[in-house]
Scaffold this motif. Structure first.
Motif, PDB file in Angstrom:
ATOM      1  N   SER A   1       9.190  -4.776   1.626  1.00 47.74           N
ATOM      2  CA  SER A   1       7.837  -5.289   1.399  1.00 47.74           C
ATOM      3  C   SER A   1       6.835  -4.177   1.100  1.00 47.74           C
ATOM      4  N   THR A   2       7.010  -3.021   1.711  1.00 48.89           N
ATOM      5  CA  THR A   2       6.112  -1.888   1.443  1.00 48.89           C
ATOM      6  C   THR A   2       6.196  -1.467  -0.018  1.00 48.89           C
ATOM      7  N   THR A   3       7.409  -1.425  -0.563  1.00 42.43           N
ATOM      8  CA  THR A   3       7.594  -1.055  -1.963  1.00 42.43           C
ATOM      9  C   THR A   3       6.969  -2.103  -2.879  1.00 42.43           C
ATOM     10  N   LEU A   4       7.085  -3.370  -2.528  1.00 43.17           N
ATOM     11  CA  LEU A   4       6.455  -4.427  -3.316  1.00 43.17           C
ATOM     12  C   LEU A   4       4.942  -4.272  -3.334  1.00 43.17           C
ATOM     13  N   ASP A   5       4.375  -3.926  -2.188  1.00 46.73           N
ATOM     14  CA  ASP A   5       2.926  -3.739  -2.115  1.00 46.73           C
ATOM     15  C   ASP A   5       2.502  -2.554  -2.973  1.00 46.73           C
ATOM     16  N   GLU A   6       3.279  -1.485  -2.963  1.00 50.54           N
ATOM     17  CA  GLU A   6       2.969  -0.316  -3.802  1.00 50.54           C
ATOM     18  C   GLU A   6       3.104  -0.662  -5.280  1.00 50.54           C
ATOM     19  N   ALA A   7       4.120  -1.454  -5.640  1.00 52.11           N
ATOM     20  CA  ALA A   7       4.287  -1.863  -7.038  1.00 52.11           C
ATOM     21  C   ALA A   7       3.121  -2.731  -7.491  1.00 52.11           C
ATOM     22  N   ARG A   8       2.672  -3.606  -6.613  1.00 53.52           N
ATOM     23  CA  ARG A   8       1.541  -4.486  -6.937  1.00 53.52           C
ATOM     24  C   ARG A   8       0.263  -3.683  -7.176  1.00 53.52           C
ATOM     25  N   ARG A   9       0.093  -2.586  -6.409  1.00 61.01           N
ATOM     26  CA  ARG A   9      -1.124  -1.784  -6.517  1.00 61.01           C
ATOM     27  C   ARG A   9      -0.954  -0.535  -7.378  1.00 61.01           C
ATOM     28  N   ALA A  10       0.284  -0.296  -7.880  1.00 60.31           N
ATOM     29  CA  ALA A  10       0.591   0.905  -8.669  1.00 60.31           C
ATOM     30  C   ALA A  10       0.236   2.175  -7.896  1.00 60.31           C
ATOM     31  N   THR A  11       0.733   2.251  -6.661  1.00 60.49           N
ATOM     32  CA  THR A  11       0.541   3.428  -5.833  1.00 60.49           C
ATOM     33  C   THR A  11       1.904   3.977  -5.418  1.00 60.49           C
ATOM     34  N   GLY A  12       1.903   5.067  -4.653  1.00 61.34           N
ATOM     35  CA  GLY A  12       3.155   5.661  -4.194  1.00 61.34           C
ATOM     36  C   GLY A  12       4.035   6.060  -5.357  1.00 61.34           C
ATOM     37  N   PRO A  13       5.307   5.648  -5.376  1.00 61.23           N
ATOM     38  CA  PRO A  13       6.216   6.038  -6.462  1.00 61.23           C
ATOM     39  C   PRO A  13       5.850   5.424  -7.811  1.00 61.23           C
ATOM     40  N   PHE A  14       4.921   4.462  -7.827  1.00 66.18           N
ATOM     41  CA  PHE A  14       4.509   3.811  -9.080  1.00 66.18           C
ATOM     42  C   PHE A  14       3.157   4.322  -9.577  1.00 66.18           C
TER      43      PHE A  14
ATOM     44  N   GLY B   1       0.431   6.002 -11.613  1.00 67.85           N
ATOM     45  CA  GLY B   1       0.410   6.341 -13.031  1.00 67.85           C
ATOM     46  C   GLY B   1       1.027   5.277 -13.918  1.00 67.85           C
ATOM     47  N   GLU B   2       1.684   4.271 -13.330  1.00 66.00           N
ATOM     48  CA  GLU B   2       2.259   3.165 -14.093  1.00 66.00           C
ATOM     49  C   GLU B   2       1.321   1.960 -14.039  1.00 66.00           C
ATOM     50  N   LYS B   3       1.578   0.988 -14.908  1.00 66.08           N
ATOM     51  CA  LYS B   3       0.834  -0.262 -14.837  1.00 66.08           C
ATOM     52  C   LYS B   3       1.265  -1.042 -13.597  1.00 66.08           C
ATOM     53  N   ARG B   4       0.375  -1.850 -13.077  1.00 68.19           N
ATOM     54  CA  ARG B   4       0.723  -2.678 -11.926  1.00 68.19           C
ATOM     55  C   ARG B   4       1.819  -3.667 -12.306  1.00 68.19           C
ATOM     56  N   PHE B   5       2.733  -3.888 -11.384  1.00 71.04           N
ATOM     57  CA  PHE B   5       3.815  -4.845 -11.621  1.00 71.04           C
ATOM     58  C   PHE B   5       3.313  -6.222 -11.192  1.00 71.04           C
TER      59      PHE B   5
END
Length: 377
Positions: free
Chosen positions: A128-141, A143-147
């Protein structure tokens, strides 16, 4: 149908034993190969025969020797019901008609986000933490567009945040970490992100604690050598690495509770409170902590009817022994109590939709509304 039900029943017992999981995995792979050979060798379908349709459905997981791969195999056993399996029977395992799930190993949650978003995996298990980061384009994501095209089917299992302290470090409560040497996990790992958030919530930073970027396995070694005071580990409880240290009597498990934890749960959609019972780890009393979810995710474009059927299969009463969410629940009495079984089933469904960092897929949401877990539109 009796054969397929018997296979699932034997798998439900096998998944409780680590060595047996590899055996079951090998048997399942061999049976799948045999099944496909039979499909190839059988007599051609005549014009007056209905062609049987089979749907292969991928589940991305993690490393083949990791916990998410094991979770994926259990989900695959739940949702699969290949052609010729026969109709579902009351209180027996029942999957999705004509569907055969395929478990895929992967590099982990970050890779699964990208694979499901791009359509390379039909579904995947993602922390769930990774999903939250993907949603906000933070952490390992960063510089990328939000998923924005990821959708949840269900929260599958909860993973506890373990704060493991050396018994000789005089750490009894969270505040005692001040001035100590703490391992939080590798760079840009989910473990490290959550550990840093928790430390900050309690007013601890690199200015008043010594933060080491060590993975839990290395951290345990350093602790046994007296070179580390505490480390964070996110895993289902009981975790064998923590259990090994607890059995030696060398560690204490520290609670993550109080106002700081309450505020953190309110601020982050990927965290929830969790109590680990006293009998989970030897020589350790029960403790309150935080948890993250392993979430089963698909693409927003997935067929709503199929996703609705997948969600239904998860919570079929006959699939109870295979669903990870039941692992920590008391076993029902020998004399069947339908009211108790339904209450437990409803509780599992309520947990499946709680603290999700991304929206539910419309097909899954339809099922939960039909069951009264979500309010009607």
């Amino acid at each position: 149908m009796m054969f397929w039900s018997g296979l699932k029943s034997r798998m439900s017992e096998a998944v409780k034993h680590p060595l047996a999981r590899w055996v079951v995995g090998g048997i399942a792979a061999g049976m799948l190969a045999g099944f496909l050979v039979l499909l190839y060798l059988r007599a051609p379908v005549t014009l007056d025969q209905e062609t049987e349709k089979i749907t292969f459905f991928q589940i991305g997981t993690g490393a083949s020797d990791g916990p998410y791969f094991g979770l994926g195999r259990r989900i695959a056993a739940i949702i699969s019901r290949p052609p010729d399996a026969g109709p579902c029977e009351p209180a027996s395992p029942c999957g999705v008609e004509g569907l055969l799930a395929v478990v895929k190993s992967s590099a982990g949650s970050v890779a699964n986000v990208r694979a499901v978003s791009a359509g390379h995996f039909a579904s995947a298990l993602i922390q769930s933490t990774t999903l939250d980061e993907a949603r906000r384009a933070t952490g390992p994501f960063r510089g990328e567009k939000r998923f924005t095209n990821l959708r949840a089917i269900a929260g599958i299992s909860r993973e506890a945040v373990h704060l493991v302290a050396s018994r000789g470090a005089n750490i009894r409560v969270f505040g005692d970490l001040k001035g100590k040497r703490i391992a939080i996990g590798g760079k840009e790992s989910e473990n490290a992100d959550i550990a840093l958030s928790i430390l900050r919530a309690y007013g601890l930073t690199s200015r008043n604690v010594d933060i080491l970027r060590e993975e839990p396995e290395r951290a345990a070694e350093l602790m046994l050598r007296g070179q580390l005071d505490a480390f964070f580990l996110i895993a289902g409880a009981p975790d064998p690495r923590v259990a090994d240290l607890a059995n030696r009597g060398t560690v204490d498990l520290i609670a993550i509770d109080g106002d700081a934890a309450t505020k953190l749960v309110a601020d982050r959609r990927d965290l929830s409170p969790l109590h680990v019972a006293a009998d989970v780890y030897r020589l350790s009393p029960g403790f309150d902590t935080l948890a993250v979810n392993a979430v089963w995710v698909c693409n927003a474009s997935a067929d709503p009817d199929l996703v609705r059927d997948l969600t239904r299969a998860l919570f079929e009463p006959g699939n109870r022994e295979l669903l990870p969410a039941y692992d920590d629940m008391p076993r029902p009495p020998k004399k069947r109590d339908r009211a108790m079984e339904e209450a437990m089933r409803r509780g599992v469904m309520m947990n499946a939709v709680a603290n999700l960092p991304i929206p539910l897929h419309e097909g899954a949401a339809r099922f939960y509304r039909e069951e009264g877990v979500l309010p009607a539109k």
